[in-house]
Motif scaffolding. Structure first.
Motif, mmCIF file in Angstrom:
data_model
loop_
_atom_site.group_PDB
_atom_site.id
_atom_site.type_symbol
_atom_site.label_atom_id
_atom_site.label_comp_id
_atom_site.label_asym_id
_atom_site.label_seq_id
_atom_site.Cartn_x
_atom_site.Cartn_y
_atom_site.Cartn_z
ATOM 1 N N PHE A 153 0.891 -1.160 0.000
ATOM 2 C CA PHE A 153 0.000 0.000 0.000
ATOM 3 C C PHE A 153 0.928 1.207 0.000
ATOM 4 O O PHE A 153 1.462 1.577 1.058
ATOM 5 N N LEU A 165 4.087 1.009 2.114
ATOM 6 C CA LEU A 165 3.929 -0.055 3.116
ATOM 7 C C LEU A 165 3.904 -1.440 2.453
ATOM 8 O O LEU A 165 3.006 -1.745 1.674
ATOM 9 N N VAL A 219 2.873 -4.647 2.685
ATOM 10 C CA VAL A 219 1.881 -5.200 3.618
ATOM 11 C C VAL A 219 1.829 -6.730 3.573
ATOM 12 O O VAL A 219 1.525 -7.363 4.590
ATOM 13 N N PRO A 269 -0.917 -10.042 15.297
ATOM 14 C CA PRO A 269 -1.250 -8.730 15.834
ATOM 15 C C PRO A 269 -1.971 -7.843 14.825
ATOM 16 O O PRO A 269 -1.946 -8.099 13.620
ATOM 17 N N SER A 270 -2.596 -6.789 15.346
ATOM 18 C CA SER A 270 -3.285 -5.818 14.504
ATOM 19 C C SER A 270 -2.296 -5.212 13.511
ATOM 20 O O SER A 270 -1.176 -4.869 13.866
ATOM 21 N N GLY A 271 -2.713 -5.137 12.247
ATOM 22 C CA GLY A 271 -1.862 -4.545 11.216
ATOM 23 C C GLY A 271 -0.878 -5.513 10.598
ATOM 24 O O GLY A 271 -0.073 -5.124 9.753
ATOM 25 N N SER A 272 -0.960 -6.795 10.968
ATOM 26 C CA SER A 272 0.030 -7.752 10.442
ATOM 27 C C SER A 272 -0.293 -8.207 9.020
ATOM 28 O O SER A 272 0.524 -8.866 8.382
ATOM 29 N N GLY A 273 -1.510 -7.874 8.528
ATOM 30 C CA GLY A 273 -1.834 -8.202 7.134
ATOM 31 C C GLY A 273 -2.851 -9.312 6.969
ATOM 32 O O GLY A 273 -3.087 -9.780 5.854
ATOM 33 N N LYS A 274 -3.514 -9.699 8.053
ATOM 34 C CA LYS A 274 -4.457 -10.826 7.988
ATOM 35 C C LYS A 274 -5.641 -10.537 7.060
ATOM 36 O O LYS A 274 -5.991 -11.354 6.218
ATOM 37 N N SER A 275 -6.252 -9.349 7.244
ATOM 38 C CA SER A 275 -7.409 -9.007 6.402
ATOM 39 C C SER A 275 -6.971 -8.847 4.953
ATOM 40 O O SER A 275 -7.672 -9.292 4.032
ATOM 41 N N THR A 276 -5.842 -8.217 4.754
ATOM 42 C CA THR A 276 -5.344 -8.027 3.391
ATOM 43 C C THR A 276 -5.117 -9.377 2.722
ATOM 44 O O THR A 276 -5.450 -9.568 1.552
ATOM 45 N N GLU A 286 -8.508 -7.171 -3.365
ATOM 46 C CA GLU A 286 -7.264 -6.410 -3.483
ATOM 47 C C GLU A 286 -6.379 -7.115 -4.509
ATOM 48 O O GLU A 286 -6.281 -8.350 -4.483
ATOM 49 N N GLU A 338 -12.406 -12.305 11.142
ATOM 50 C CA GLU A 338 -12.861 -11.962 12.498
ATOM 51 C C GLU A 338 -14.390 -11.942 12.595
ATOM 52 O O GLU A 338 -14.997 -10.937 12.981
HETATM 53 N N1 LIG Z 1 -6.628 0.191 1.784
HETATM 54 C C1 LIG Z 1 -5.513 0.408 2.490
HETATM 55 N N2 LIG Z 1 -4.687 1.435 2.189
HETATM 56 C C2 LIG Z 1 -3.559 1.673 2.869
HETATM 57 N N3 LIG Z 1 -3.112 0.904 3.905
HETATM 58 C C3 LIG Z 1 -3.893 -0.129 4.255
HETATM 59 C C4 LIG Z 1 -5.123 -0.439 3.586
HETATM 60 N N4 LIG Z 1 -5.680 -1.536 4.166
HETATM 61 C C5 LIG Z 1 -4.833 -1.895 5.147
HETATM 62 N N5 LIG Z 1 -3.763 -1.064 5.214
HETATM 63 C C6 LIG Z 1 -2.621 -1.195 6.126
HETATM 64 O O1 LIG Z 1 -2.030 -2.457 5.873
HETATM 65 C C7 LIG Z 1 -1.598 -3.052 7.095
HETATM 66 C C8 LIG Z 1 -2.265 -4.412 7.247
HETATM 67 O O2 LIG Z 1 -3.641 -4.218 7.424
HETATM 68 P P1 LIG Z 1 -4.657 -5.403 7.668
HETATM 69 O O3 LIG Z 1 -5.984 -4.788 7.772
HETATM 70 O O4 LIG Z 1 -4.441 -6.440 6.640
HETATM 71 O O5 LIG Z 1 -4.154 -5.949 9.080
HETATM 72 P P2 LIG Z 1 -4.863 -6.989 10.060
HETATM 73 O O6 LIG Z 1 -3.833 -7.991 10.433
HETATM 74 O O7 LIG Z 1 -6.107 -7.474 9.458
HETATM 75 O O8 LIG Z 1 -5.163 -6.079 11.340
HETATM 76 P P3 LIG Z 1 -6.398 -6.149 12.395
HETATM 77 O O9 LIG Z 1 -6.075 -7.260 13.364
HETATM 78 O O10 LIG Z 1 -6.361 -4.816 13.063
HETATM 79 O O11 LIG Z 1 -7.652 -6.393 11.619
HETATM 80 C C9 LIG Z 1 -1.934 -2.066 8.190
HETATM 81 O O12 LIG Z 1 -0.787 -1.316 8.464
HETATM 82 C C10 LIG Z 1 -3.023 -1.216 7.579
HETATM 83 O O13 LIG Z 1 -3.022 0.058 8.149
#
Ligand SMILES: Nc1ncnc2c1ncn2[C@@H]1O[C@H](COP(=O)(O)OP(=O)(O)OP(=O)(O)O)[C@@H](O)[C@H]1O
Ligand SMILES: [Mg+2]
Length: 251
Positions: free
Chosen positions: A20, A23, A25, A44-51, A60, A171
């Motif tokens: 991103f 970043l 990701v 952890p939060s922000g580790s990229g699981k949702s992505t 994406e 989640e």
């Molecule tokens: N559309 C986007 N544009 C820019 N950065 C993004 C976007 N979506 C996610 N990010 C960033 O990418 C990183 C991974 O995000 P992601 O949502 O995949 O994490 P996660 O592991 O699912 O976190 P959580 O446990 O908080 O849901 C984070 O730093 C987030 O801020």
């Protein structure tokens, strides 16, 4: 039972990288998921699981690497993408039901529009699915009239109505009141037992222990560790996993 009838995993990510902007990701993700396998993704939060989930059904795009579903590379766009996307069911933290459609309509809409089922066939199948997730009595109500747990079970039924090959859950219980978490997890455990291939982002360790074949731990956009649930929760190898588990276990 998990299997590879044609030697191919059902879902395969190889050398997947995504940025991103600056970043990075997702970093060099290699992950293969067999038919019938249940993979829990934790981290952890922000580790990229949702992505990671969102790349698997092309919500994406990726900059580098390859993702295949059932041996087919994910296309960039067009009809093929719509077809492949309907092979991948997704359930999010927020239930995302259509507010102005009844529960039954929520479940029949996709099959009628995308799978070209007749209304009667779609309704028959929808009622079976609503029964399976335990919300038959709510079929003619609107989403706002249901509890969060009921809505999430409808979201699962709606995804199943498209007859996906794999289900992604991001989640699915984290927006629910505690007393509703188990009714959703029970539906998911049932699906797993019936042989559905599933990728589940969750911190619910009870679910992981009951249903997962494998736990994948992500940190900083990488897969840091993979193991069966028992091994992962009792004897994590990496310091990052140990640190993460010590935090979630004490809360
Ligand atoms: N559309 C986007 N544009 C820019 N950065 C993004 C976007 N979506 C996610 N990010 C960033 O990418 C990183 C991974 O995000 P992601 O949502 O995949 O994490 P996660 O592991 O699912 O976190 P959580 O446990 O908080 O849901 C984070 O730093 C987030 O801020
Ligand atoms: Mg997330």
């Amino acid at each position: 039972m998990t299997s590879r009838p044609n030697g191919e995993p059902l879902v395969r990510l190889s050398g997947v990288n995504k940025w991103f902007g600056e970043l990075h990701v997702l970093q060099d993700i290699d992950l293969s998921i067999d038919r019938g396998e249940v993979v829990v993704v934790i981290g952890p939060s922000g580790s990229g699981k949702s992505t990671l989930c969102r790349t698997i059904n092309r919500l994406e795009g990726i900059e580098k690497g390859e993702i295949t579903i059932d041996g087919q590379r994910l296309p960039e766009e067009g009809k093929e993408l719509a077809k492949l996307r309907s092979d991948v069911g997704m359930v999010f933290q927020s239930f995302n039901l259509f507010a102005h459609k009844t529960i039954l309509e929520n479940v029949t809409l996709g099959p009628i529009k995308v799978r070209k089922l007749s209304k009667a066939d779609a309704e028959k199948r929808a009622r079976e699915l609503l029964e399976r997730v335990g919300v038959t009595a709510q079929a003619d109500k609107y989403p706002a009239q249901l509890s969060g747990g009921q809505q999430q079970r409808v979201a699962i039924a709606r995804a199943l109505a498209m007859e996906p090959k794999v289900m992604l859950f991001d989640e699915p219980t984290s927006a629910l009141d505690p007393e509703m978490i188990n009714e959703v997890l029970d539906v998911m455990v049932g699906l797993a037992k019936d042989g559905m291939t599933m990728v589940v982002v969750t911190h619910e360790m009870g679910f992981a222990r009951r249903a997962a074949n494998r736990v994948v731990f992500m940190d900083g956009g990488r897969i840091v560790e993979e193991a069966d649930p028992e091994t992962f929760f009792t004897a994590p190898r990496s310091d990052r996993a140990k640190d993460f588990l010590s935090k979630i276990l004490t809360h």
